[in-house]
Motif scaffolding. Structure first.
Motif, PDB file in Angstrom:
ATOM      1  N   PHE A  98      54.028  42.222  44.003  1.00 46.98           N
ATOM      2  CA  PHE A  98      53.157  41.055  43.868  1.00 46.98           C
ATOM      3  C   PHE A  98      53.301  40.126  45.080  1.00 46.98           C
ATOM      4  N   VAL A  99      54.539  39.939  45.541  1.00 47.28           N
ATOM      5  CA  VAL A  99      54.762  39.088  46.712  1.00 47.28           C
ATOM      6  C   VAL A  99      54.059  39.677  47.933  1.00 47.28           C
ATOM      7  N   GLU A 102      50.278  39.152  47.554  1.00 44.75           N
ATOM      8  CA  GLU A 102      49.878  37.775  47.844  1.00 44.75           C
ATOM      9  C   GLU A 102      49.831  37.540  49.348  1.00 44.75           C
ATOM     10  N   THR A 103      50.845  38.039  50.078  1.00 48.39           N
ATOM     11  CA  THR A 103      50.915  37.828  51.520  1.00 48.39           C
ATOM     12  C   THR A 103      49.754  38.510  52.233  1.00 48.39           C
ATOM     13  N   SER A 105      46.849  39.542  50.925  1.00 46.78           N
ATOM     14  CA  SER A 105      45.557  38.982  50.513  1.00 46.78           C
ATOM     15  C   SER A 105      45.234  37.701  51.266  1.00 46.78           C
ATOM     16  N   ASN A 106      46.219  36.832  51.416  1.00 48.35           N
ATOM     17  CA  ASN A 106      45.983  35.587  52.144  1.00 48.35           C
ATOM     18  C   ASN A 106      45.723  35.849  53.620  1.00 48.35           C
ATOM     19  N   GLY A 111      42.314  35.749  49.470  1.00 51.38           N
ATOM     20  CA  GLY A 111      43.054  34.961  48.495  1.00 51.38           C
ATOM     21  C   GLY A 111      42.197  34.447  47.362  1.00 51.38           C
ATOM     22  N   SER A 114      40.310  37.474  42.972  1.00 49.13           N
ATOM     23  CA  SER A 114      41.392  37.718  42.025  1.00 49.13           C
ATOM     24  C   SER A 114      40.850  38.402  40.786  1.00 49.13           C
ATOM     25  N   ASP A 117      45.638  40.233  35.610  1.00 46.72           N
ATOM     26  CA  ASP A 117      46.733  41.192  35.671  1.00 46.72           C
ATOM     27  C   ASP A 117      47.126  41.570  34.242  1.00 46.72           C
ATOM     28  N   THR A 124      45.508  37.450  39.562  1.00 49.52           N
ATOM     29  CA  THR A 124      46.279  37.987  40.668  1.00 49.52           C
ATOM     30  C   THR A 124      45.324  38.451  41.759  1.00 49.52           C
ATOM     31  N   PRO A 125      45.635  38.217  43.039  1.00 50.04           N
ATOM     32  CA  PRO A 125      44.784  38.730  44.112  1.00 50.04           C
ATOM     33  C   PRO A 125      44.599  40.242  44.004  1.00 50.04           C
ATOM     34  N   GLY A 128      47.290  42.359  45.445  1.00 46.63           N
ATOM     35  CA  GLY A 128      48.476  42.332  44.597  1.00 46.63           C
ATOM     36  C   GLY A 128      48.313  43.208  43.374  1.00 46.63           C
TER      37      GLY A 128
END
Length: 260
Positions: A98-99, A102-103, A105-106, A111, A114, A117, A124-125, A128
């Motif tokens: 997930f981390v 997120e990184t 996707s941004n 971002g 979504s 989940d 959630t993106p 992710g």
């Protein structure tokens, strides 16, 4: 065994109820089994099966005052704590996906995109969600759910009911292991994130050299296309990173089950 004539049936039922607590807490906190889409009835049945197998030959006896007492509540609290610690440790390794999502996707400009989940029910993106599906398949392919069940069964040998409390050092190491979640997530996202960072630098240079150019119309498609290409190229490395994170979490979960 239930004696003939239903002698001691109530005590046996209370013992079975007690046997469900530690496995149930572990399955609730662990990935896949703790998802909202998993029926509660299924979790209860699996927890009962694992709990009966774990306490079958251990000779565990309930307090004389029963579970509805101060000593009984203390016994239940210890079981819940150790069960949650075992399952949550595996969840830490699983959440690295997930981390990373997120990184990425941004960095790709996704971002805002979504979806729900199924694990948590939260938004959630999309990247992710994609990586979480991969992490779920890897977890099942490496028999993580069976390893979790075996860890729970072995935990009764090292932490029998009544002494199932984490030491201060074990709790500190668990919190320190949680910090590795961000390191693992960034390591998974590094191949794609580094390439997208170069794109952002190039777009910044273009903004200085050609201020009249519409960077949003040029930069967003460029980052999306490069991000998708890099996701395809870096997929083996990302899978290896997620696998390593899950393996470390399973190993540390076994360490927690040993009380060390």
């Amino acid at each position: 065994m239930i004696a003939p004539g239903f002698s001691g049936l109530e005590e046996q039922l209370w013992l079975w109820l007690f046997a469900m607590i530690r496995p149930g807490a572990a399955f609730f906190a662990a990935p896949v089994t703790g998802a909202r889409v998993v029926p509660v009835q299924l979790r209860l049945i699996v927890s009962l099966a694992v709990g009966i197998a774990a306490i079958g030959g251990s000779g565990i006896a309930l307090p004389n005052d029963g579970l509805i007492s101060i000593s009984g509540f203390a016994l239940i609290a210890g079981e819940v704590i150790i069960g949650l610690a075992i399952g949550f440790t595996i969840q830490i390794g699983y959440a690295a996906a997930f981390v990373a999502g997120e990184t990425i996707s941004n960095a790709m400009g996704l971002g805002f995109a979504s979806m729900a989940d199924p694990q948590t029910g939260q938004s959630t993106p999309v990247i992710g969600q994609f990586l979480s599906i991969i992490a779920t398949l890897i977890f099942l392919a490496m028999d993580g759910h069976l390893i979790l069940a075996s860890i729970i069964v072995r935990s009764y040998e090292f932490l029998p009911p009544g002494s199932a409390l984490l030491s201060a050092d074990a709790a500190f190491r668990l919190a320190h292991f949680g910090g590795s979640l961000f390191v693992a997530g960034l390591a998974v996202a590094l191949p794609v994130g580094s390439a997208l960072l170069l794109v952002q630098i190039i777009m910044g240079l273009l903004a200085k050299s050609a201020p009249s150019m519409n960077l949003f119309a040029v930069g967003l498609p460029a980052t999306l296309i490069l991000g998708l290409v890099m996701l395809a190229m870096a997929a083996p490395l990302m899978i290896d990173g997620i696998t390593q994170s899950l393996t470390q979490s399973l190993g540390y979960s076994e360490t927690v089950a040993k009380g060390s």
